[in-house]
Write an enzyme that holds these catalytic residues in place. Structure first.
Site, PDB file in Angstrom:
ATOM      1  N   LYS A  76       1.358  -1.179  -0.124  1.00  0.00           N
ATOM      2  CA  LYS A  76       0.236   0.247   0.292  1.00  0.00           C
ATOM      3  C   LYS A  76       1.198   1.176  -0.062  1.00  0.00           C
ATOM      4  CE  LYS A  76      -4.347   1.391   2.381  1.00  0.00           C
ATOM      5  NZ  LYS A  76      -4.861   0.756   3.133  1.00  0.00           N
TER       6      LYS A  76
HETATM    7  O1  G3P Z   1      -9.398   2.135   4.411  1.00  0.00           O
HETATM    8  C1  G3P Z   1      -8.874   2.658   4.791  1.00  0.00           C
HETATM    9  C2  G3P Z   1      -9.484   3.153   6.127  1.00  0.00           C
HETATM   10  O2  G3P Z   1      -9.344   2.378   6.991  1.00  0.00           O
HETATM   11  C3  G3P Z   1      -9.522   4.569   6.217  1.00  0.00           C
HETATM   12  O3  G3P Z   1     -10.780   4.249   7.293  1.00  0.00           O
HETATM   13  O4  G3P Z   1     -12.672   5.152   9.239  1.00  0.00           O
HETATM   14  O5  G3P Z   1      -9.938   6.008   9.804  1.00  0.00           O
HETATM   15  O6  G3P Z   1     -11.634   6.593   7.599  1.00  0.00           O
HETATM   16  P1  G3P Z   1     -11.483   5.524   8.335  1.00  0.00           P
END
Ligand code: G3P
Length: 215
Positions: A83
């Site tokens: 990633k």
């Molecule tokens: O896959 C990306 C994700 O982990 C981000 O999620 O909820 O931190 O915006 P969030």
């Protein structure tokens, strides 16, 4: 549609894997930090639990650092995916790694132009963050729809991972938009298979069943 779990918690993965709902895993530095375990140890364990791709993110910001980390991570398991952040250096690393046959997931994608450039640089996956776009008043799902159209228009093989999924509607709308994948927090997915009318329905069926003669 493929379901990935956005988690590094092996208990969450085990629980949902039993239902046949896990096609892959995504992680990021924040997710890894939550587990309090070593990066390599946890990624290798997860790679052994699921057949599909497991994204592990680099933290270096220069091309050299990204490539060095990527080459080390790529040795950890056959199903690991690198990633990379959606930056100039991330795109260069993506281009270099894709030429070496190493799969990449370009993350932190917030515009259609960013996603197009990542696909052009050879990303196997791009990760638009729908929840974080909604947080700032933008329309995260519209980005997924736009990316889907662009990738179809130019026959890119890059797959869309709808990321930062927070709600049932994010999941349903991503599927309606034709996103290849949704990555869902392991803690949020169980609430998504529940519906109050399902529970009420079961309760009523069982109550009515009590009056059936048990012959
Ligand atoms: O896959 C990306 C994700 O982990 C981000 O999620 O909820 O931190 O915006 P969030």
């Amino acid at each position: 549609m493929k379901f990935f779990l956005d988690t590094a918690n092996v208990k969450e993965i085990e629980r949902i894997n039993r239902l046949g709902l896990v096609d892959g895993i995504t992680t990021n530095p924040s997710i890894i930090a939550k587990e309090g375990r070593g990066f390599k140890e946890v990624i290798q364990e997860i790679c052994g639990m699921v057949k599909g791709p497991v994204s592990a993110e680099v933290v270096g910001l220069s091309v050299g650092e990204m490539l060095e980390e990527a080459h080390a991570i790529a040795e950890w398991a056959d199903n690991v995916v690198i990633k990379l952040p959606m930056t100039e250096n991330g795109l260069e690393a993506c281009n270099r790694l894709s030429q070496e046959g190493i799969k990449t997931n370009v993350t932190l994608v917030f515009s259609a132009a960013q996603g197009l450039m990542a696909a052009k640089a050879g990303a196997a996956y791009i990760s638009p963050f729908v929840g974080r776009l909604d947080d700032i008043g933008a329309d995260g799902l519209q980005l997924v729809r736009d990316l889907k159209t662009i990738l179809i228009n130019y026959s890119y093989k890059t797959e869309i991972i709808t990321a930062s999924v927070r709600t049932l509607s994010h999941l349903a709308e991503a599927a309606l938009a034709g996103a290849d994948i949704a990555t869902i927090p392991g803690s949020a997915l169980p609430s998504m298979w529940k519906h109050p009318l399902t529970d009420i329905g079961i309760e009523k069926f069982l109550k009515d069943w009590e009056s059936v003669p048990k012959l």
